[in-house]
Design an enzyme around this catalytic site. Sequence first.
Site, PDB file in Angstrom:
ATOM      1  N   ASP A   1      59.208   8.998 -49.975  1.00 33.22           N
ATOM      2  CA  ASP A   1      58.287   9.587 -50.378  1.00 33.22           C
ATOM      3  C   ASP A   1      56.983   9.569 -49.810  1.00 33.22           C
ATOM      4  OD1 ASP A   1      60.018  10.127 -52.468  1.00 33.22           O
ATOM      5  OD2 ASP A   1      59.016   9.284 -54.010  1.00 33.22           O
TER       6      ASP A   1
ATOM      7  N   LYS B   1      63.789  15.042 -54.873  1.00 31.83           N
ATOM      8  CA  LYS B   1      64.236  14.315 -55.895  1.00 31.83           C
ATOM      9  C   LYS B   1      63.369  14.568 -57.186  1.00 31.83           C
ATOM     10  CE  LYS B   1      62.452   9.961 -54.385  1.00 31.83           C
ATOM     11  NZ  LYS B   1      61.206   9.508 -55.524  1.00 31.83           N
TER      12      LYS B   1
ATOM     13  N   THR C   1      56.031   4.255 -53.773  1.00 29.47           N
ATOM     14  CA  THR C   1      55.437   3.097 -53.659  1.00 29.47           C
ATOM     15  C   THR C   1      56.479   2.025 -54.012  1.00 29.47           C
ATOM     16  OG1 THR C   1      55.058   3.253 -55.978  1.00 29.47           O
ATOM     17  CG2 THR C   1      53.239   4.007 -54.677  1.00 29.47           C
TER      18      THR C   1
ATOM     19  N   CYS D   1      59.194   4.208 -56.714  1.00 25.21           N
ATOM     20  CA  CYS D   1      60.308   4.973 -56.156  1.00 25.21           C
ATOM     21  C   CYS D   1      61.260   4.189 -55.186  1.00 25.21           C
ATOM     22  CB  CYS D   1      59.919   6.223 -55.704  1.00 25.21           C
ATOM     23  SG  CYS D   1      59.028   7.322 -56.710  1.00 25.21           S
TER      24      CYS D   1
ATOM     25  N   GLN E   1      67.198 -15.170 -56.389  1.00 22.24           N
ATOM     26  CA  GLN E   1      68.606 -15.238 -56.835  1.00 22.24           C
ATOM     27  C   GLN E   1      69.670 -15.062 -55.985  1.00 22.24           C
ATOM     28  OE1 GLN E   1      68.792 -14.721 -61.118  1.00 22.24           O
ATOM     29  NE2 GLN E   1      67.299 -13.146 -60.614  1.00 22.24           N
TER      30      GLN E   1
HETATM   31  C1  C5J Z   1      56.504   6.838 -56.115  1.00 23.20           C
HETATM   32  C2  C5J Z   1      55.279   7.295 -57.842  1.00 23.20           C
HETATM   33  N1  C5J Z   1      56.992   7.579 -55.014  1.00 23.20           N
HETATM   34  N2  C5J Z   1      54.679   6.074 -57.890  1.00 23.20           N
HETATM   35  N3  C5J Z   1      55.980   7.563 -57.039  1.00 23.20           N
HETATM   36  O1  C5J Z   1      56.653   5.648 -56.075  1.00 23.20           O
HETATM   37  O2  C5J Z   1      54.894   8.053 -58.815  1.00 23.20           O
END
Ligand code: C5J
Length: 227
Positions: A25, A130, A159, A163, A203
């Site tokens: 993304d 997606k 992020t 995602c 872990q």
């Molecule tokens: C991603 C979001 N790509 N934070 N999307 O993390 O909504």
Amino acid sequence: MPFIAAQPYEYELPIESQIALIVIDMQRDFLEPGGFGEVLGNEVGRANAIVPTVKRLLEGCRSLNLPIFHTQEGHCADLSDCPKSKLKRGRGDLTIGDSGKLGRILILGEPGNEIISELAPIAGEVLIPKPGKGAFYNTDLEVQLIARNITHLLIAGVTTEVCVQTTMREANDRGYECLLVEDATASYFPEFKQATLEMVRAQGGIVGWTATTDQVLEGVRSWKAAG
Ligand code: C5J
């Protein structure tokens, strides 16, 4: 056996299968002023700061001929693939589907939905649109990985705790060996990024491994040289 120096321990590279890079993304909606990230009240400069490192990772992996996948979170224009719950919660001043400074927010084909030009896919790389946070939900990613005999995934992008982590957990449950590239992922919340890195490798590597871009490129170089 070639490996990447990683945490919590060495990430062994495969003998009879392939490694791929997945860049999650890196699109204008999350990185540029006026996109979805900023509309939700986030400081997008934090995500944008990793672009040079992701570029170095991408170019390094290209030069080593790794299969490369890019994902792009977005919805069809009529929002038929967007759950009502997502619409309701993704609400800042504007929400998904509304017209903003970069076109309709999080809609496939709109200017804000493009992967930024510095990291745009080139011929031979796979783009996975997606509708969800995870890259396996409602996409053909798994089919594409199986077709290329890929078992190991190097994961970068934004992020970290949304995602990126969702995709990593989906992949982990499907049996993929996942490594999160520490300096090639970002969150709008530095503490969430840090927590995610720690969570992944806790872990005994419950979700996978983490390593830096330099460590990844060095390990993959020795894997290629040995192969
Ligand atoms: C991603 C979001 N790509 N934070 N999307 O993390 O909504």
